[in-house]
Write an enzyme that holds these catalytic residues in place. Structure first.
Site, PDB file in Angstrom:
ATOM      1  N   TYR A 143      -6.140  -9.178   5.946  1.00  0.00           N
ATOM      2  CA  TYR A 143      -6.188 -10.417   5.174  1.00  0.00           C
ATOM      3  C   TYR A 143      -7.644 -10.854   5.015  1.00  0.00           C
ATOM      4  CZ  TYR A 143      -1.160 -10.634   5.953  1.00  0.00           C
ATOM      5  OH  TYR A 143       0.176 -10.345   5.967  1.00  0.00           O
ATOM      6  N   ASN A 154       3.391 -13.739  -3.997  1.00  0.00           N
ATOM      7  CA  ASN A 154       3.337 -12.628  -4.952  1.00  0.00           C
ATOM      8  C   ASN A 154       4.700 -12.406  -5.598  1.00  0.00           C
ATOM      9  OD1 ASN A 154       3.061 -10.220  -6.261  1.00  0.00           O
ATOM     10  ND2 ASN A 154       2.878  -8.992  -4.408  1.00  0.00           N
ATOM     11  N   CYS A 175       1.359  -6.011  -1.762  1.00  0.00           N
ATOM     12  CA  CYS A 175       1.037  -6.945  -0.694  1.00  0.00           C
ATOM     13  C   CYS A 175       1.393  -6.342   0.666  1.00  0.00           C
ATOM     14  CB  CYS A 175       1.780  -8.257  -0.901  1.00  0.00           C
ATOM     15  SG  CYS A 175       3.524  -8.056  -1.184  1.00  0.00           S
ATOM     16  N   HIS A 176       2.216  -5.294   0.672  1.00  0.00           N
ATOM     17  CA  HIS A 176       2.582  -4.702   1.965  1.00  0.00           C
ATOM     18  C   HIS A 176       1.435  -3.907   2.562  1.00  0.00           C
ATOM     19  CE1 HIS A 176       3.483  -1.628  -1.095  1.00  0.00           C
ATOM     20  NE2 HIS A 176       3.193  -0.743  -0.154  1.00  0.00           N
ATOM     21  N   GLU A 191       3.934   5.799   3.142  1.00  0.00           N
ATOM     22  CA  GLU A 191       2.581   6.018   2.635  1.00  0.00           C
ATOM     23  C   GLU A 191       1.682   6.623   3.704  1.00  0.00           C
ATOM     24  OE1 GLU A 191       1.324   2.252   1.172  1.00  0.00           O
ATOM     25  OE2 GLU A 191       2.757   2.249  -0.476  1.00  0.00           O
TER      26      GLU A 191
END
Length: 170
Positions: free
Chosen positions: A108, A131, A139-140, A166
DNA sequence: GGACGTTTCTATG
DNA sequence: CATAGAAACGTCC
């Protein structure tokens, strides 16, 4: 009497192996995307209006992008995004988020610094929560600084799942 | 004013 | 090093 469908957003389901997402479109583009209520849940969209041709074209792109995102792969070209309902601050955050590639993460605080507001880390968290298009506006991929996951409006399970796909999950 | 999907700085042991 | 308190930001209740 002419048909005037543009005033309200068009909602269309995005069927995936993880369940049905709901995409929302305005005349400007994709304006929202919501997760299945639970993993694997099907949509309860009863009304299946025939959308405008333009929106159907966008929806094809959205569907491909959602599937790529769920597979942890880089995103294909997206339809135009309608983020107009966000504040200037929120839009700058969301724009920055899109620059985080699959497989990468930022804290952040790093996002805050990247938009020129190094002390607004907490506000970044709030902006992420607001979002309208999670998953495609990633945003993850924003984590807490010291290895923490942070939060996720749609549920931390989703956040974990996406990061795992990912290859970003420690 | 208070609370949040936080971070960073300042004490104190 | 660990722990505790405080300040700072933007938005919503």
């Amino acid at each position: 009497m002419k048909i005037k469908p543009a005033s309200l957003p068009t909602r269309l389901p995005v069927a995936t192996t993880a369940g049905d997402f709901i995409a929302e479109y305005t005349g400007q583009g994709l304006s929202g995307l919501s997760f299945p209520r639970r993993t694997g849940a099907k949509s309860d969209l009863a009304e299946t209006k025939v959308p405008l041709p333009e929106i159907r074209r966008w929806h094809v792109l959205t569907t491909k992008a959602v599937k790529a995102a769920l597979a942890g792969k880089p995103l294909p070209p997206l339809p135009p995004l309608d983020l107009a309902r966000g504040s200037a601050f929120q839009q700058s955050v969301w724009r920055k988020l899109q620059q985080i590639a699959a497989g990468r993460t930022q804290s952040y605080g790093e996002v805050a610094a990247a938009i020129g507001r190094p002390k607004a880390t907490r506000a970044v968290g709030t902006a992420c929560g607001a979002n309208p298009i999670p998953l495609l506006v990633p945003c993850h991929r924003v984590l807490a600084a010291r290895g923490g996951l942070g939060g996720f409006t749609a549920g931390l399970d989703w956040k974990r799942l996406l990061l795992e796909r990912e290859g970003s999950l420690p």
